[in-house]
Design a protein around this motif. Structure first.
Motif, PDB file in Angstrom:
ATOM      1  N   TRP A 312       0.826  -1.207   0.000  1.00 37.87           N
ATOM      2  CA  TRP A 312       0.000   0.000   0.000  1.00 37.87           C
ATOM      3  C   TRP A 312       0.861   1.258   0.000  1.00 37.87           C
ATOM      4  O   TRP A 312       0.453   2.285  -0.561  1.00 37.87           O
ATOM      5  CB  TRP A 312      -0.991   0.005   1.165  1.00 37.87           C
ATOM      6  CG  TRP A 312      -0.494   0.414   2.529  1.00 37.87           C
ATOM      7  CD1 TRP A 312      -0.232  -0.401   3.586  1.00 37.87           C
ATOM      8  CD2 TRP A 312      -0.245   1.756   3.002  1.00 37.87           C
ATOM      9  NE1 TRP A 312       0.187   0.330   4.674  1.00 37.87           N
ATOM     10  CE2 TRP A 312       0.176   1.653   4.347  1.00 37.87           C
ATOM     11  CE3 TRP A 312      -0.337   3.017   2.415  1.00 37.87           C
ATOM     12  CZ2 TRP A 312       0.513   2.767   5.120  1.00 37.87           C
ATOM     13  CZ3 TRP A 312       0.007   4.129   3.191  1.00 37.87           C
ATOM     14  CH2 TRP A 312       0.418   3.999   4.516  1.00 37.87           C
ATOM     15  N   ALA A 316       0.218   3.895  -2.895  1.00 40.07           N
ATOM     16  CA  ALA A 316      -0.414   5.140  -2.458  1.00 40.07           C
ATOM     17  C   ALA A 316       0.287   6.355  -3.053  1.00 40.07           C
ATOM     18  O   ALA A 316      -0.361   7.295  -3.530  1.00 40.07           O
ATOM     19  CB  ALA A 316      -0.410   5.224  -0.930  1.00 40.07           C
ATOM     20  N   VAL A 321      -5.729   5.820  -5.104  1.00 40.24           N
ATOM     21  CA  VAL A 321      -6.482   6.263  -3.929  1.00 40.24           C
ATOM     22  C   VAL A 321      -6.974   5.084  -3.098  1.00 40.24           C
ATOM     23  O   VAL A 321      -7.085   5.181  -1.868  1.00 40.24           O
ATOM     24  CB  VAL A 321      -7.663   7.156  -4.361  1.00 40.24           C
ATOM     25  CG1 VAL A 321      -8.512   7.569  -3.173  1.00 40.24           C
ATOM     26  CG2 VAL A 321      -7.138   8.389  -5.098  1.00 40.24           C
ATOM     27  N   TRP A 324      -4.788   4.517  -0.248  1.00 41.95           N
ATOM     28  CA  TRP A 324      -4.838   5.487   0.835  1.00 41.95           C
ATOM     29  C   TRP A 324      -5.749   4.950   1.924  1.00 41.95           C
ATOM     30  O   TRP A 324      -5.452   5.075   3.121  1.00 41.95           O
ATOM     31  CB  TRP A 324      -5.371   6.834   0.337  1.00 41.95           C
ATOM     32  CG  TRP A 324      -4.544   7.482  -0.740  1.00 41.95           C
ATOM     33  CD1 TRP A 324      -3.407   7.000  -1.304  1.00 41.95           C
ATOM     34  CD2 TRP A 324      -4.808   8.738  -1.379  1.00 41.95           C
ATOM     35  NE1 TRP A 324      -2.933   7.872  -2.268  1.00 41.95           N
ATOM     36  CE2 TRP A 324      -3.772   8.946  -2.335  1.00 41.95           C
ATOM     37  CE3 TRP A 324      -5.804   9.698  -1.246  1.00 41.95           C
ATOM     38  CZ2 TRP A 324      -3.729  10.083  -3.142  1.00 41.95           C
ATOM     39  CZ3 TRP A 324      -5.756  10.829  -2.056  1.00 41.95           C
ATOM     40  CH2 TRP A 324      -4.729  11.012  -2.984  1.00 41.95           C
TER      41      TRP A 324
END
Length: 404
Positions: A312, A316, A321, A324
Motif C-alpha cells: 500500500w 499510495a 487512492v 490510501w
C-alpha cells in the motif's frame, strides 16, 4: 553505458522481482546490524495512531501496548520513524523517475469498503502478532524467532480464505463499457515525463542529504533514513508486494514472488547470524496464540484490502487512492489493537515464551533448522505450482472433450 541508457534501464523500467527481493534481504541485514532493529513499519504506524489520539485530547501513553513499543518523541526522533520517512521518499522518487504517478480513483464504493475493512483487519492482526509481513515474516524468520514461523504459516492460511472470500459475487464490480470513436493515444507526454524525472531526482537528493546530515549528530537515525530510501526504491521499482505473493499462489498458481521472498530470507539469515555472533541481539517475540491468530487475521485482511504494508505504501504514492484507504485502515486497526492489548496480552502473548531458535537448538542447530524450514517452504511452493497447473490442465482437457 550512456546516461540515457542507464536512466532507461535502471530508473524508468521496472526491476526484476527476484534480485530486488534478495537485495531487500541483504539491505535488511545491514539495517539490523547498523541500527540494532529490524525492518518494520506497523509498529511505527501504531505510534502514529497514538499521536493522532493525543491531538484530539486522548492520552494513550499509559496503555500497555505503548509501554512496550514506546510513544515518546516524534517520528523524527525514532529509528522506525526516520526509516519510514525514507521509504516514502524512495517510493516517491522512484515513481516520479518512471512517470508512474497518476491519480486513480476506486471503481466503486465496494472497493473502498474492502480497502478500509481489510486494512483494519490486517493492522489489528499485525500488531497482535507483534509484526506484519516484515517484522513477523520477512525479517522475523531470519532473526530466528519461532513466532515468525507461526505467523508465516497462519498468514498463508488466512490469505487462502481471504482469496476465496474476495472472489464472492458481492465483491464483483460491474464493468462499464464506453463507446469511443477512435483509439486513445497512450503515448507519454515526454515533457511531463522529463519534469517528473527532475522532481524525482530532487526528492531523492533531498532525502539522501537529510539522511547524511542527520548522521552527523544521530548516526542511527541517519542510517535508518538512508536504508529506508533503499527499501522504498526497491519496493516501488520491483513492485514488491507480499499480498500478491500469497494471493497469486492460491488464485493463479504463480509462486515467483513467494519463492523470491524465501530466497531473500535465506540470504538475510546468514548475515543476521553473523551479526548475532558479533553481539547484536535479535528481536524475539512471544511464540503464542497471538502469532497464529494475528497471522490468520493479517493474511485474510491483506487479500481483502488488496495490499500489505509495503504494497500500500508504494501504490499510495503512485496515486492509487484505493491504497490510501488501506493505509488509513492499517493505522485504525493497529490502534484498536493497542486499546484492547491489556485484555489480550496475558492469555494470548505475554504468558508464552519468546523462543529463539539459536538458543533452543544452539547457534549451528538454529541456523541449520532455519535453512531446512526455508528449503521445505521452497519445495512446497514448487509442488503447489506443479499441482495447480496440472489440475488446471486436466480441467481444460475435460472441458475440451465435453465440447467436442
Amino acid at each position: 553505458m550512456t546516461w540515457q541508457q542507464f536512466k532507461q534501464d535502471y530508473l524508468v523500467r521496472f526491476w526484476a522481482p527476484m534480485p530486488a527481493v534478495i537485495a531487500a534481504g541483504i539491505l535488511s541485514t545491514y539495517y539490523f546490524g547498523l541500527t540494532g532493529t529490524f525492518w518494520a513499519v506497523t509498529g511505527e504506524f501504531t505510534r502514529w495512531g497514538g499521536h493522532l489520539l493525543q491531538l484530539v485530547g486522548i492520552d494513550p501513553s499509559n496503555w500497555g501496548y505503548f509501554k512496550i513499543i514506546g510513544l515518546k518523541g516524534t517520528p523524527l526522533d525514532r529509528i522506525d520513524g526516520m526509516m519510514i520517512i525514507g521509504m516514502f521518499g524512495g517510493c516517491i522518487a522512484a515513481a516520479l523517475w518512471a512517470n508512474n504517478v497518476k491519480l486513480r480513483l476506486p471503481q466503486s464504493r465496494i472497493r473502498i469498503a474492502q480497502a478500509l475493512l481489510g486494512g483494519i483487519i490486517a493492522g489489528f492482526g499485525a500488531r497482535l502478532a507483534m509484526g506484519c509481513n516484515l517484522a513477523a515474516f520477512f525479517t522475523g524468520i531470519p532473526q530466528f524467532s519461532l513466532h515468525a514461523w507461526f505467523f508465516a504459516l497462519a498468514t498463508a492460511v488466512g490469505s487462502y480464505f481471504g482469496a476465496k472470500f474476495s472472489l464472492l459475487p458481492m465483491f464483483r464490480v460491474p464493468l462499464k463499457l464506453k463507446k469511443v470513436d477512435k483509439a486513445s493515444n497512450i503515448a507519454q507526454d515526454q515533457q511531463q515525463a522529463k519534469r517528473r524525472f527532475r522532481i524525482g531526482m530532487l526528492v531523492f537528493v533531498a532525502v539522501i542529504g537529510w539522511g547524511l546530515l542527520t548522521m552527523a549528530d544521530h548516526p542511527k537515525l541517519g542510517i535508518a533514513m538512508l536504508c529506508g530510501v533503499g527499501f522504498g526504491l526497491l519496493i516501488e521499482r520491483a513492485q514488491i508486494c507480499f499480498t500478491s505473493a500469497f494471493r497469486d499462489m492460491w488464485i493463479t498458481g504463480r509462486t515467483h514472488m513467494a519463492k523470491a521472498i524465501i530466497l531473500g530470507m535465506a540470504v538475510s539469515a546468514i548475515g543476521i547470524y553473523s551479526y548475532v555472533q558479533l553481539g547484536v541481539s535479535p528481536k524475539i517475540m512471544w511464540a503464542g496464540p497471538n502469532a497464529v491468530i494475528g497471522g490468520l487475521l493479517f493474511g485474510f485482511g491483506i487479500v481483502l484490502a488488496g495490499g500489505c504494508e509495503t504494497g500500500w505504501m508504494y501504490r499510495a504514492v503512485e496515486g492509487q487512492v484505493h491504497f490510501w484507504f488501506v493505509g488509513i485502515g492499517n493505522v485504525i486497526g493497529s490502534t484498536i489493537l493497542a486499546y484492547y492489548w491489556d485484555d489480550l496480552a496475558t492469555p494470548l502473548a505475554t504468558s508464552w515464551d519468546k523462543v529463539n531458535l539459536l538458543q533452543s537448538f544452539g547457534p549451528i542447530g538454529g541456523l541449520l533448522l532455519t535453512y531446512l524450514l526455508l528449503a521445505l517452504a521452497f519445495a512446497a511452493m514448487l509442488l503447489w505450482e506443479k499441482r495447480f497447473f496440472r489440475r488446471k490442465g486436466g480441467m481444460s482437457a475435460k472441458i475440451a472433450a465435453e465440447v467436442a
